[in-house]
Design a protein around this motif. Structure first.
Motif, PDB file in Angstrom:
ATOM      1  N   THR A  45     -14.442  -4.760   0.817  1.00 39.99           N
ATOM      2  CA  THR A  45     -13.207  -3.974   0.335  1.00 39.99           C
ATOM      3  C   THR A  45     -13.030  -4.192  -1.222  1.00 39.99           C
ATOM      4  O   THR A  45     -12.971  -3.391  -2.152  1.00 39.99           O
ATOM      5  N   HIS A 105      -8.341   0.975  -4.872  1.00 42.97           N
ATOM      6  CA  HIS A 105      -8.618   2.328  -5.529  1.00 42.97           C
ATOM      7  C   HIS A 105      -7.443   3.014  -6.318  1.00 42.97           C
ATOM      8  O   HIS A 105      -7.292   3.765  -6.965  1.00 42.97           O
ATOM      9  N   GLU A 125      -7.678  -2.254   6.587  1.00 41.76           N
ATOM     10  CA  GLU A 125      -8.959  -1.715   5.639  1.00 41.76           C
ATOM     11  C   GLU A 125      -8.245  -0.421   4.611  1.00 41.76           C
ATOM     12  O   GLU A 125      -8.368  -0.435   3.727  1.00 41.76           O
ATOM     13  N   ARG A 126      -7.702   0.403   5.661  1.00 38.18           N
ATOM     14  CA  ARG A 126      -7.155   1.475   4.813  1.00 38.18           C
ATOM     15  C   ARG A 126      -6.245   1.029   3.821  1.00 38.18           C
ATOM     16  O   ARG A 126      -6.184   1.655   2.648  1.00 38.18           O
ATOM     17  N   ALA A 127      -5.185   0.237   4.134  1.00 37.61           N
ATOM     18  CA  ALA A 127      -4.108  -0.065   3.167  1.00 37.61           C
ATOM     19  C   ALA A 127      -4.772  -0.852   2.014  1.00 37.61           C
ATOM     20  O   ALA A 127      -4.221  -0.561   0.821  1.00 37.61           O
ATOM     21  N   TYR A 130      -8.655  -1.358  11.301  1.00 40.47           N
ATOM     22  CA  TYR A 130      -9.074  -0.193  10.499  1.00 40.47           C
ATOM     23  C   TYR A 130      -7.759   0.166   9.713  1.00 40.47           C
ATOM     24  O   TYR A 130      -7.945   0.808   8.313  1.00 40.47           O
ATOM     25  N   ARG A 131      -6.655  -0.152  10.037  1.00 44.09           N
ATOM     26  CA  ARG A 131      -5.411   0.143   9.081  1.00 44.09           C
ATOM     27  C   ARG A 131      -5.324  -0.795   8.016  1.00 44.09           C
ATOM     28  O   ARG A 131      -4.917  -0.408   7.025  1.00 44.09           O
ATOM     29  N   ALA A 184       1.014  -1.293   0.085  1.00 42.93           N
ATOM     30  CA  ALA A 184       0.008  -0.053  -0.095  1.00 42.93           C
ATOM     31  C   ALA A 184       0.889   1.390   0.089  1.00 42.93           C
ATOM     32  O   ALA A 184       0.379   2.291  -0.868  1.00 42.93           O
ATOM     33  N   GLU A 244      -0.991  -4.622  12.924  1.00 43.90           N
ATOM     34  CA  GLU A 244      -1.834  -3.520  12.554  1.00 43.90           C
ATOM     35  C   GLU A 244      -3.351  -3.698  12.916  1.00 43.90           C
ATOM     36  O   GLU A 244      -3.910  -4.783  12.736  1.00 43.90           O
ATOM     37  N   TRP A 280      -7.604  -0.535   1.040  1.00 43.12           N
ATOM     38  CA  TRP A 280      -8.657   0.521   0.040  1.00 43.12           C
ATOM     39  C   TRP A 280      -7.808   0.957  -0.716  1.00 43.12           C
ATOM     40  O   TRP A 280      -8.028   1.210  -1.933  1.00 43.12           O
ATOM     41  N   GLN A 281      -6.468   1.363  -0.245  1.00 43.52           N
ATOM     42  CA  GLN A 281      -5.687   2.184  -1.149  1.00 43.52           C
ATOM     43  C   GLN A 281      -4.932   1.350  -2.407  1.00 43.52           C
ATOM     44  O   GLN A 281      -5.026   1.766  -3.500  1.00 43.52           O
TER      45      GLN A 281
END
Length: 295
Positions: free
Chosen positions: A255, A222, A214-216, A211-212, A184, A208, A218-219
């Motif tokens: 995701t 997308h 999921e954020r990674a 939420y981190r 990510a 991690e 998502w990056q």
């Protein structure tokens, strides 16, 4: 047959006693370990300056006496080396680079340049052969013996795998990926990871919260990294704190939903005790609850 490997420190600094234990563990398996001196020239949390780490990497590949280049650990710093690597120089004595975690970026770029790479235990983990419970030492031994077999030639391995929801019963494609946070972090850079068409993308991480993760992910989604992927296969997520009763598989599936990429889990790959090796970019086949990777 006994052979030699070159030890490198492309990322973070490692305590000398951990390096020494890792070397003794490899030597107990009959491996000769060659270490450039100094292995470390500490700079902040890094094993050395960018120039120091690049020189060490090139020298390890130049060594005609070694069969592989083995990272002592991950951490952070490998991505800093990418645009300074002389890839034709490495290709003159092509040999597998071994490691995982932060070393993921180097494995991916070796594969892009037609060089062999093995996602597997870092060298310091061989210290686990020398101490601890018998059962744990047996797990570590198996993983290092499998890694040594991959260094020496074609070796097919298979791994347990669990389909999530309506994942297809069989799939085939190149096996790539590695540490989720590392991949990510490359999005939007010249070193960005992009899964090849039909790729079986392995992801793992450590420490991690969900939420981190999921954020990674998502990056990656997308940022276009997984648009052509054939599947995502989750390894271990050691010490990753859950949120309520949400499963990691459910979060990842949600995701990935815009891409329609199927999901599998349960691979014994990642941080922690279970980290079986696999040849980066080799053809993998998912069938009957197993992932088989050709040598």
């Amino acid at each position: 047959m006994p052979f030699a490997v070159s030890l490198i420190a492309p990322s973070s600094f490692t305590a000398p006693e951990a390096v020494a234990d890792g070397i003794r563990g490899l030597e107990a398996l009959g491996v000769t370990v060659r270490v450039a001196e100094p292995l470390h020239a500490p700079r902040r949390y890094l094993a050395g300056s960018r120039a120091h780490r690049l020189a060490q990497l090139h020298a390890a590949f130049d060594d005609p006496e070694t069969r592989a280049v083995w990272a002592v650990r991950g951490g952070y710093g490998a991505a800093q080396l990418i645009d300074g690597i002389d890839w034709p120089r490495l290709a003159r004595r092509a040999k597998p680079l071994i490691g995982y975690s932060d070393v993921t970026v180097l494995l991916d770029h070796c594969h892009r340049h037609g060089l062999p790479a093995i996602h597997g235990p870092v060298a310091k983990a061989a210290g686990g052969l020398l101490s601890g419970a018998d059962a744990e030492r047996a797990v570590v031994r198996r993983q290092f013996e499998e890694t040594l077999a991959l260094i020496q030639g074609p070796t097919s391995l298979d791994y347990p795998l669990t389909p999530y929801a309506d994942a297809p019963a069989s799939l085939e494609g190149p096996v790539v990926g590695g540490n989720l946070a590392t991949l990510a972090s490359l999005v939007g850079t010249p070193a960005a990871f992009v899964a090849p068409p039909g790729a079986l993308v392995i992801l793992e991480d450590v420490g991690e919260p969900y939420y981190r993760l999921e954020r990674a992910l998502w990056q990656l989604v997308h940022g276009g990294a997984l648009e052509r992927a054939g599947a995502v296969c989750l390894g271990t997520f050691e010490g990753c704190a859950p949120y309520g009763d949400s499963s990691l598989e459910a979060i990842v599936a949600e995701t990935l939903a815009p891409l329609g990429v199927p999901l599998f889990s349960g691979l014994p790959v990642g941080h922690g005790l279970h980290n079986r090796p696999w040849r980066y970019g080799a053809t993998g086949r998912i069938e009957c609850g197993r992932l088989s990777i050709a040598g």
